[in-house]
Design a protein around this motif. Structure first.
Motif, PDB file in Angstrom:
ATOM      1  N   SER A  57      13.554-107.107  -0.715  1.00 14.79           N
ATOM      2  CA  SER A  57      13.595-106.495   0.606  1.00 14.79           C
ATOM      3  C   SER A  57      12.757-105.225   0.647  1.00 14.79           C
ATOM      4  N   ALA A  58      12.859-104.409  -0.399  1.00 14.86           N
ATOM      5  CA  ALA A  58      12.099-103.153  -0.439  1.00 14.86           C
ATOM      6  C   ALA A  58      10.606-103.431  -0.542  1.00 14.86           C
ATOM      7  N   ALA A  59      10.253-104.507  -1.266  1.00 12.28           N
ATOM      8  CA  ALA A  59       8.833-104.820  -1.427  1.00 12.28           C
ATOM      9  C   ALA A  59       8.223-105.283  -0.112  1.00 12.28           C
ATOM     10  N   ILE A  72      19.043-106.746   3.174  1.00  8.89           N
ATOM     11  CA  ILE A  72      18.419-107.888   3.843  1.00  8.89           C
ATOM     12  C   ILE A  72      17.106-107.401   4.451  1.00  8.89           C
ATOM     13  N   PRO A  73      16.007-108.098   4.198  1.00 11.34           N
ATOM     14  CA  PRO A  73      14.717-107.618   4.698  1.00 11.34           C
ATOM     15  C   PRO A  73      14.755-107.378   6.201  1.00 11.34           C
ATOM     16  N   THR A  74      14.232-106.232   6.618  1.00  7.79           N
ATOM     17  CA  THR A  74      14.217-105.927   8.049  1.00  7.79           C
ATOM     18  C   THR A  74      12.903-106.343   8.676  1.00  7.79           C
ATOM     19  N   GLY A  75      11.912-106.559   7.860  1.00  5.56           N
ATOM     20  CA  GLY A  75      10.636-107.013   8.375  1.00  5.56           C
ATOM     21  C   GLY A  75       9.875-107.580   7.200  1.00  5.56           C
ATOM     22  N   ALA A  76       8.812-108.285   7.481  1.00  7.00           N
ATOM     23  CA  ALA A  76       8.028-108.818   6.372  1.00  7.00           C
ATOM     24  C   ALA A  76       6.598-108.333   6.495  1.00  7.00           C
ATOM     25  N   SER A  77       6.168-107.646   5.457  1.00  8.70           N
ATOM     26  CA  SER A  77       4.803-107.139   5.483  1.00  8.70           C
ATOM     27  C   SER A  77       4.275-107.183   4.062  1.00  8.70           C
ATOM     28  N   ALA A  78       3.026-107.572   3.937  1.00  4.04           N
ATOM     29  CA  ALA A  78       2.421-107.614   2.607  1.00  4.04           C
ATOM     30  C   ALA A  78       1.749-106.289   2.284  1.00  4.04           C
ATOM     31  N   GLY A  79       1.976-105.296   3.124  1.00  2.14           N
ATOM     32  CA  GLY A  79       1.281-104.014   2.977  1.00  2.14           C
ATOM     33  C   GLY A  79       1.459-103.389   1.607  1.00  2.14           C
TER      34      GLY A  79
END
Lengths: 307, 535
Positions: A57-59, A72-79
């Motif tokens: 989730s932090a990644a 729980i992941p709040t968003g998904a970003s590959a940043g």
């Protein structure tokens, strides 16, 4: 797993203490036997996996900070991954870690198996002392031995910089100093479970001690070789203190060193990259485990005598 | 290393050759070739290692290389010593990188080695004199160029000093020497110095503290120090060593510091020590200090108690959980999701341990920690003795149980199923079969691993240092925290203060070593593993 079931219906198996608390009912065992397994395994899986879920989730967290990370992941970003791979030397560290871990695992398995074979199959002067010595030497607090190893390699670096500081060869040599260790005991225990009749049969057939080792015993102890290889691989990837002494040049460093330096100063703002790097570092370990687990098959020993 | 070598093919103490020994195996040609190649390789490595040793006149190192090479050839060319052929490579590495460092540490424990006591008495005197240099009238001034040996940021610092007539000298901690190959610019700054890395202004700025502390001994009680980053001056030492009285006199205060060869320091009349001392043997002083120091003695027992609980609790926890998981998966019948379980359960072990420890620390954080947020609690986990200890154990068991699961899986698979089946046919219940057949066999393989786990966790520095850092600390004792292990406590005592005291820390390490060895030895003696060793 791989062994065909014997002719007896519902082969009995050892049950853990938990199951023995109540009387085991024969009729319901087929269902309840698996039910308690699943309940217990699911509970353990949850315990094992939730901190890992937090890392995932932090990644993926677009903000990339510690204080904004949720379970729980709040968003998904590959940043975080992109930043890690392009703005740091991560790819280089990664390669270094893999090279060190694979070489050390291979060398340790080989050296340790050789020793385990003679500890199990030969009787010679110094055998007991050797076995105990291997256990006892590991009980010494290692952080002070680092002072000695540092001084030793200061001299070696002056004489032969090829195996001195900032080289993987030097670090690998130090790692291999620990090749004979508890792993040797572990392997010896497995060699001990192989019946001596195997050796006798091979000797009668004219095998030398080396042929006996490489052609007959090693294939039979593949499970323990696989386990030890995995353990050493993981330990090397995680190794931190010795690597920090040896690898000062940023291009020779490992992932563990790089990530630790990354969060040493900027803990909060680099947390996303830290989590991403942690995940990427776990992937080869899981891959090795995935690859090796097919070697961890049961029934090899009994198969060998029966055959 | 020894494929197919031409041993008799029998264990070392084999009975007399079988009838027909002439037909006994001699190994294959390929095996002999491999063996010859490996021996040639080791001879090559020996030469490779010996050349720089000879060049440097390191006869001790050369003797070590020669001895090792001789042993290698002796063992592999002989047809006897079969066990040695298998043990030699691992044992040589073990001696070089484990045994020697440990012996060195034990040796250090009877010296005062540490910051301020690193080198010889001569080095200490040179440093004291150079450090006391004060600018004197008529002293020569130099244009200073900063350089380093090797890397600009970490290499050893060198002062390039341009004096009259643009003659360049290179000076470091050891002293001065001319640098003939140097070129200087119009201001006298050196623009090129063969083999040395010149520092840019920014790089020099980074190391300005080091530069201001470097004093180059210039002989006769004189020394050269930097004044800023581009000028240096030669001055007279205000503290001068006199061989006659074996003492150092400070010419500005008139104080006399006499050499104390037992303590390795110059001591003033009022008991003041100069900070630069030298390394001397102190006998059992460091050990006596551990036993007699009131601060250490009072904390020692309570820390030892928790240390044993931590190591034993971790070992028991990971063993029970790991074995339970292994047993739950150990079934011949198809178990849905077996591979998924395996992969997920091994996750804690696959994740980098140091990173996960830092992560757990943040999850237990009182203010923004995940655990408090999820459970809606407001507990200061790492602030209370009980909760901090429970947290340390939880983290460590989480990290460790997959390892035990892997080991137990392997050990279970090595136990022939027929044994358990026979027990069950004879009327044993599941628990009886486990308790009396599986478990004893399992313990043979696992007892040494359990003992090693105990020993490892007894000294598990990272598990405490990266999570609780030994805290919480009682108000009256800031040195001994509630979750401190002996090793973290030693670390804080030895390295945490103003200066490193390796000698003292080494003495405590020897104590720790003796305690762990004693506990392990007793448990090993009681375990079934001993019978295996003696078999």
């Amino acid at each position: 797993m791989a062994q065909p079931t014997t002719s007896s219906p519902a082969p009995p198996r050892p049950a853990p203490p938990a199951a023995a608390a109540g009387p085991v009912r024969r009729r319901s065992r087929r269902t309840s036997g698996h039910l308690w397994r699943h309940v217990f395994l699911l509970a353990m899986t949850a315990f094992a996996a939730f901190p890992v879920l937090f890392v995932v989730s932090a990644a993926l967290n677009p903000l990339g900070t510690l204080s904004s990370a949720q379970l729980i992941p709040t968003g998904a970003s590959a940043g975080n991954f992109v930043q890690l791979l392009t703005e740091t030397r991560f790819p280089r560290w990664y390669l270094n870690s893999l090279v060190l871990a694979v070489s050390n695992a291979a060398a340790t398995v080989f050296l340790s198996a050789l020793a385990a074979y003679v500890f199990s199959r030969f009787r010679f002067a110094g055998r007991r002392a050797g076995l105990y010595g291997l256990l006892i030497i590991q009980m010494f607090p290692q952080f002070l031995a680092i002072v000695a190893i540092y001084l030793m390699f200061s001299t070696i670096t002056d004489l032969r910089p090829e195996i001195g500081f900032d080289t993987h060869w030097g670090l690998l040599l130090v790692y291999m100093g620990g090749a004979l260790s508890i792993n040797t005991w572990l392997m010896k225990g497995f060699f001990d479970t192989l019946p001596i009749e195997l050796d006798e049969a091979a000797r009668v057939d004219g095998a030398t001690h080396a042929q006996m080792f490489f052609r007959i015993l090693v294939p039979l102890v593949t499970p323990v070789l696989a386990i030890v290889g995995l353990l050493v691989f993981i330990a090397t990837v995680n190794e931190f203190i010795m690597a920090s002494v040896f690898l000062r040049d940023p291009d020779s460093q490992t992932v563990a060193l790089g990530l630790a330096a990354m969060v040493a100063d900027q803990r909060d703002s680099n947390f996303g990259m830290f989590a991403a790097g942690t995940l990427l570092l776990a992937i080869p370990v899981l891959a090795v485990f995935w690859y090796l687990q097919r070697f961890i098959v049961e029934g090899l020993t009994s198969g060998a005598v029966k055959g | 290393m020894v494929r197919n070598d031409d041993g008799a093919g029998a264990p070392a103490k084999a009975p007399a050759p079988l009838p027909g020994a002439r037909l006994a195996p001699r190994g294959g040609t390929a095996g002999h070739l491999v063996k010859a190649a490996l021996l040639a390789l080791s001879a090559g490595i020996a030469v490779w290692a010996a050349l720089p040793l000879i060049a440097a006149g390191n006869w001790f190192g050369l003797a070590a290389v020669a001895t090792v090479t001789a042993v290698v050839f002796r063992v592999y060319l002989s047809e006897r010593h079969v066990p040695a052929k298998y043990l030699l490579p691992g044992v040589l590495l073990l001696i070089a990188f484990q045994v020697v460092p440990v012996l060195y540490t034990v040796g250090t424990s009877v010296t005062n080695y540490g910051d301020g006591h690193r080198g010889t008495k001569e080095q200490a005197i040179a440093q004291i004199e150079a450090a006391s240099v004060a600018e004197s009238e008529g002293g020569q001034d130099y244009v200073l160029t900063l350089a380093a040996r090797g890397d600009a940021a970490t290499g050893e610092l060198v002062f390039l000093l341009t004096g009259e007539g643009d003659r360049v000298l290179a000076g470091d901690e050891e002293g001065l020497e001319p640098l003939p190959g140097a070129r200087t610019g119009p201001t006298g700054k050196v623009t090129e110095a063969g083999g040395l890395t010149l520092l840019t202004a920014a790089e020099a700025g980074e190391r300005s503290e080091e530069i201001s502390q470097l004093a180059v001994p210039a002989g006769e009680g004189a020394g050269i120090r930097a004044s800023g980053l581009s000028a240096a001056y030669e001055g007279r030492a205000t503290r001068v060593y006199d061989e006659g009285c074996d003492c150092i006199t400070d010419s500005t205060t008139g104080e006399v510091y006499t050499a104390d060869d037992e303590r390795g320091a110059f001591v003033g009349e009022d008991g003041d020590r100069l900070s630069q001392g030298w390394r001397v043997g102190v006998g059992a002083d460091n050990y006596a200090r551990v036993a007699s120091d009131a601060g250490i003695a009072s904390s020692f027992l309570s820390i030892l108690g928790w240390n044993v609980v931590f190591a034993a609790g971790t070992t028991l926890g990971v063993f029970v959980l790991g074995l339970a998981v292994a047993l739950a998966m150990h079934t011949t019948r198809p178990l849905r999701g077996r591979t998924a379980y395996r992969l997920l359960l091994v996750l804690p072990y696959a994740m980098p341990a140091f990173a996960m420890m830092l992560l757990w620390r943040d999850m237990f954080n009182a203010d923004f920690g995940l655990i408090n947020r999820m459970l809606g609690l407001d507990v200061d986990w790492l602030g209370g003795t009980g909760t901090a200890r429970a947290a340390a154990l939880t983290i460590n068991i989480w990290l460790g149980f997959p390892y035990m699961f892997l080991i137990a899986t392997g050990a279970l698979q090595a136990i022939p199923r027929e044994l358990v089946q026979a027990a069950r046919i004879d009327g044993a219940g599941a628990w009886q079969a486990f308790r009396n057949v599986t478990l004893p066999l399992l313990m043979v393989a696992m007892a040494p691993v359990l003992i090693a786990t105990f020993a490892f966790n007894f000294n598990n520095f990272n598990a405490i240092w990266l999570t609780t850092e030994g805290g919480p600390f009682p108000a009256d004792s800031p040195m001994a925290g509630a979750t401190d292990l002996l090793i973290t406590y030693t670390y804080r005592l030895a390295f945490g203060g103003q200066s490193a005291q390796y000698g003292y820390a080494a003495a405590i390490s020897v104590f720790i070593f003796l305690i762990v060895t004693l506990i392990s030895y007793v448990s090993l003696r009681r375990s079934a593993a001993l019978e295996e060793v003696n078999r």
